[in-house]
Design a protein around this motif. Structure first.
Motif, PDB file in Angstrom:
ATOM      1  N   PRO A 210       0.817  -1.221   0.000  1.00 54.54           N
ATOM      2  CA  PRO A 210       0.000   0.000   0.000  1.00 54.54           C
ATOM      3  C   PRO A 210       0.847   1.265   0.000  1.00 54.54           C
ATOM      4  O   PRO A 210       0.427   2.284  -0.562  1.00 54.54           O
ATOM      5  N   VAL A 211       2.011   1.227   0.606  1.00 57.54           N
ATOM      6  CA  VAL A 211       2.854   2.429   0.622  1.00 57.54           C
ATOM      7  C   VAL A 211       3.298   2.772  -0.797  1.00 57.54           C
ATOM      8  O   VAL A 211       3.319   3.940  -1.196  1.00 57.54           O
ATOM      9  N   ALA A 213       1.598   1.933  -3.455  1.00 58.83           N
ATOM     10  CA  ALA A 213       0.380   2.199  -4.241  1.00 58.83           C
ATOM     11  C   ALA A 213      -0.224   3.566  -3.938  1.00 58.83           C
ATOM     12  O   ALA A 213      -1.181   3.978  -4.580  1.00 58.83           O
ATOM     13  N   GLN A 214       0.327   4.277  -2.943  1.00 61.52           N
ATOM     14  CA  GLN A 214      -0.305   5.526  -2.502  1.00 61.52           C
ATOM     15  C   GLN A 214      -0.329   6.570  -3.607  1.00 61.52           C
ATOM     16  O   GLN A 214       0.682   6.817  -4.255  1.00 61.52           O
ATOM     17  N   THR A 215      -1.485   7.177  -3.834  1.00 64.93           N
ATOM     18  CA  THR A 215      -1.640   8.264  -4.796  1.00 64.93           C
ATOM     19  C   THR A 215      -2.353   9.439  -4.121  1.00 64.93           C
ATOM     20  O   THR A 215      -2.799   9.308  -2.974  1.00 64.93           O
ATOM     21  N   GLY A 216      -2.463  10.563  -4.830  1.00 61.24           N
ATOM     22  CA  GLY A 216      -3.267  11.680  -4.339  1.00 61.24           C
ATOM     23  C   GLY A 216      -2.456  12.873  -3.885  1.00 61.24           C
ATOM     24  O   GLY A 216      -1.230  12.829  -3.835  1.00 61.24           O
ATOM     25  N   GLN A 260       5.860   6.585  -5.671  1.00 58.45           N
ATOM     26  CA  GLN A 260       4.399   6.513  -5.622  1.00 58.45           C
ATOM     27  C   GLN A 260       3.729   6.742  -6.969  1.00 58.45           C
ATOM     28  O   GLN A 260       4.294   7.377  -7.848  1.00 58.45           O
ATOM     29  N   ASP A 261       2.516   6.209  -7.073  1.00 59.42           N
ATOM     30  CA  ASP A 261       1.683   6.438  -8.243  1.00 59.42           C
ATOM     31  C   ASP A 261       0.882   7.718  -8.050  1.00 59.42           C
ATOM     32  O   ASP A 261       0.947   8.364  -7.019  1.00 59.42           O
ATOM     33  N   LYS A 262       0.119   8.050  -9.065  1.00 59.53           N
ATOM     34  CA  LYS A 262      -0.640   9.309  -9.033  1.00 59.53           C
ATOM     35  C   LYS A 262      -2.122   9.042  -9.280  1.00 59.53           C
ATOM     36  O   LYS A 262      -2.447   8.230 -10.128  1.00 59.53           O
TER      37      LYS A 262
ATOM     38  N   ASN B  11       1.138   8.680 -15.143  1.00 56.32           N
ATOM     39  CA  ASN B  11       0.351   7.444 -15.101  1.00 56.32           C
ATOM     40  C   ASN B  11      -0.934   7.561 -15.909  1.00 56.32           C
ATOM     41  O   ASN B  11      -1.271   6.678 -16.704  1.00 56.32           O
ATOM     42  N   THR B 113      -7.698   5.647 -10.119  1.00 55.76           N
ATOM     43  CA  THR B 113      -6.304   5.773  -9.718  1.00 55.76           C
ATOM     44  C   THR B 113      -5.454   5.008 -10.731  1.00 55.76           C
ATOM     45  O   THR B 113      -5.754   3.852 -11.041  1.00 55.76           O
ATOM     46  N   PHE B 114      -4.452   5.672 -11.266  1.00 55.53           N
ATOM     47  CA  PHE B 114      -3.682   5.081 -12.367  1.00 55.53           C
ATOM     48  C   PHE B 114      -2.247   4.767 -11.944  1.00 55.53           C
ATOM     49  O   PHE B 114      -1.626   5.544 -11.224  1.00 55.53           O
ATOM     50  N   SER B 115      -1.751   3.644 -12.417  1.00 56.39           N
ATOM     51  CA  SER B 115      -0.332   3.316 -12.277  1.00 56.39           C
ATOM     52  C   SER B 115       0.234   3.217 -13.689  1.00 56.39           C
ATOM     53  O   SER B 115      -0.474   2.896 -14.632  1.00 56.39           O
ATOM     54  N   ASN B 171      -7.456   7.495  -1.810  1.00 62.10           N
ATOM     55  CA  ASN B 171      -6.159   7.830  -1.210  1.00 62.10           C
ATOM     56  C   ASN B 171      -6.126   7.528   0.290  1.00 62.10           C
ATOM     57  O   ASN B 171      -5.175   6.924   0.791  1.00 62.10           O
ATOM     58  N   ASN B 174      -6.426   3.754   0.924  1.00 63.54           N
ATOM     59  CA  ASN B 174      -5.141   3.086   0.712  1.00 63.54           C
ATOM     60  C   ASN B 174      -4.191   3.325   1.890  1.00 63.54           C
ATOM     61  O   ASN B 174      -3.429   2.439   2.284  1.00 63.54           O
ATOM     62  N   TYR B 177      -4.904   0.951   4.555  1.00 64.44           N
ATOM     63  CA  TYR B 177      -4.252  -0.333   4.238  1.00 64.44           C
ATOM     64  C   TYR B 177      -2.779  -0.278   4.670  1.00 64.44           C
ATOM     65  O   TYR B 177      -2.246  -1.254   5.224  1.00 64.44           O
ATOM     66  N   ALA B 178      -2.129   0.868   4.410  1.00 59.64           N
ATOM     67  CA  ALA B 178      -0.707   1.005   4.758  1.00 59.64           C
ATOM     68  C   ALA B 178      -0.501   0.926   6.273  1.00 59.64           C
ATOM     69  O   ALA B 178       0.460   0.320   6.745  1.00 59.64           O
ATOM     70  N   GLU B 181      -0.878  -2.657   7.282  1.00 55.15           N
ATOM     71  CA  GLU B 181       0.330  -3.403   6.903  1.00 55.15           C
ATOM     72  C   GLU B 181       1.435  -3.204   7.945  1.00 55.15           C
ATOM     73  O   GLU B 181       2.105  -4.154   8.355  1.00 55.15           O
TER      74      GLU B 181
END
Lengths: 263, 263
Positions: A210-211, A213-216, A260-262, B11, B113-115, B171, B174, B177-178, B181
């Motif tokens: 998740p770290v 994958a964090q976006t925003g 991180q992603d966006k 992304n 949310t895009f990667s 955001n 997620n 989730y972090a 984890e």
């Protein structure tokens, strides 16, 4: 180890008893302090039911206590000790709750959120097992392995942290969904526009931390967007939640080396 | 309306440009201030690329600006006005950002949310459209409808709230989730034990309101469990998050008439 009695007729008891029955276990009796609930589940399973703890039969192999945490100790004390294996299904209650009332005891903790009317496939649900003897640990492992591919032995101490992590990943997450529903409702927009985003957010962490994958705006530390969004929130408590979570996202990001992603 | 230029190679630009290309649009050029990123996406799409705003071609039909919010205005100002339709993809920026620089402009906001490396199926992604003329609104609607079944026209004001709701549902979710984890890691437990619970939590709100789906100690107001869980959290900020979200769950529950499920 085939005859099972459920103490409790809530969501978890409903789903677990039906699944055990489908796997060949005989559910012989359901107890609930509400006779209505006892009857509903008893009739669903075609078994006896009662709202009287003193009428719980003593001939079952396994007694599964699935009641509110606050009611558990009281239920245990009011059932006559017998030769069965007694287990509870709670995340935050130590195995020792059964001491010194009964000789054979344990824990059978399925990590899932249960609804009465939404069937759950137990195959992938993690079960966390404890028992006060090696023999009963094996018995519980065998039962759980009949319905799930994901069975582990852990300590009461570890289970507390699993329950805590589940509160963040499930209960608090669901509340964030509720907040977003409210924000959309106030604009006359339906909640279902968020469902693809919610699904993708859950999907992403199946393949990465998740770290990572964090976006925003918070992880980009985009103060411009964050200030504008804070000004849209009228409720002081929601402002506090926005700020606290944004700050914590930033702390996690600066402490990690993930890219991180966006959004 | 077939020739498209992307200003941005992040992304969202990566996923959207690939998808548009697969649907018959000609991506003629990619701009990124990083020539490395421009090259990667340009080569992926077999099109020209540049890191120089003054070299952006003027013969495209559609210019899609997908850059950081803070960079958008600057990018717009440094590209010579032309006859194409200019749109941005940001949640929190009003359509008026293009005024008075260009005649034809709009917004094409996909809620997802895009990667870079995770392909996204656009079919169900909601697209929120705006344009400064009815003709261009129709053009954007047609383009979005080619790749998604879920296209709506909304105002810049509504779009801000959609973005805000997305920050909570994606955001912030997620980040929870972090946190979970991290709590598991500290006990030597793997994050993946939570995945079935995370999936079920996302699944439940497809069929019912999140307020009705709420489970856990906070909605039951089980102070015993909440106090025990708070004492497990050593980090003061996590304690604050736990308390704030628990209090807010309780407020939402008491303000609603839903009957809640149980974790």
């Amino acid at each position: 180890m085939k005859k099972v009695i459920f103490i409790g007729a809530g969501n978890l008891a409903t789903q677990l008893s039906k699944t055990l029955q489908e796997h060949g276990y005989e559910i012989v009796q359901i107890y609930s302090r509400s006779i209505t609930n006892a009857k509903i589940l008893g009739e669903l399973l075609s078994c006896e039911y009662t709202d009287n703890l003193s009428q719980i039969k003593d001939a079952a192999d396994l007694y599964i206590f699935s009641v509110k945490d606050t009611a558990l100790q009281d239920c245990i004390r009011h059932i006559k000790p017998n030769n069965g294996l007694w287990v509870h299904t709670a995340g935050s209650i130590p195995i020792t709750v059964f001491e010194p009332h009964i000789k054979r005891y344990g824990v059978l903790y399925p990590l899932q959120t249960f609804s009465k009317n939404k069937r759950v496939d137990f195959t992938n649900i993690p079960f966390f097992i404890e028992a006060n003897s090696g023999r009963d640990l094996q018995l519980l492992t065998d039962i759980a392995s009949n319905i799930s591919q994901n069975v582990r032995t852990i300590s009461s101490e570890q289970r507390k942290y699993i329950h805590l992590a589940a509160v963040f990943a499930c209960n608090f997450t669901n509340h964030l969904y509720a907040i977003s529903e409210k924000l959309l409702q106030e604009q006359g927009l339906p909640f279902d526009i968020l469902l693809p985003l919610i699904q993708e957010t859950a999907d992403k962490v199946k393949g990465m931390s998740p770290v990572a994958a964090q976006t925003g705006p918070a992880v980009r530390y985009d103060e411009n967007v964050m200030h504008k969004q804070l000004s849209l929130l009228k409720d002081e408590r929601l402002k506090d939640i926005y700020q606290l979570l944004s700050q914590n996202i930033h702390i996690f990001a600066t402490n990690s080396s993930y890219e991180q992603d966006k959004l």
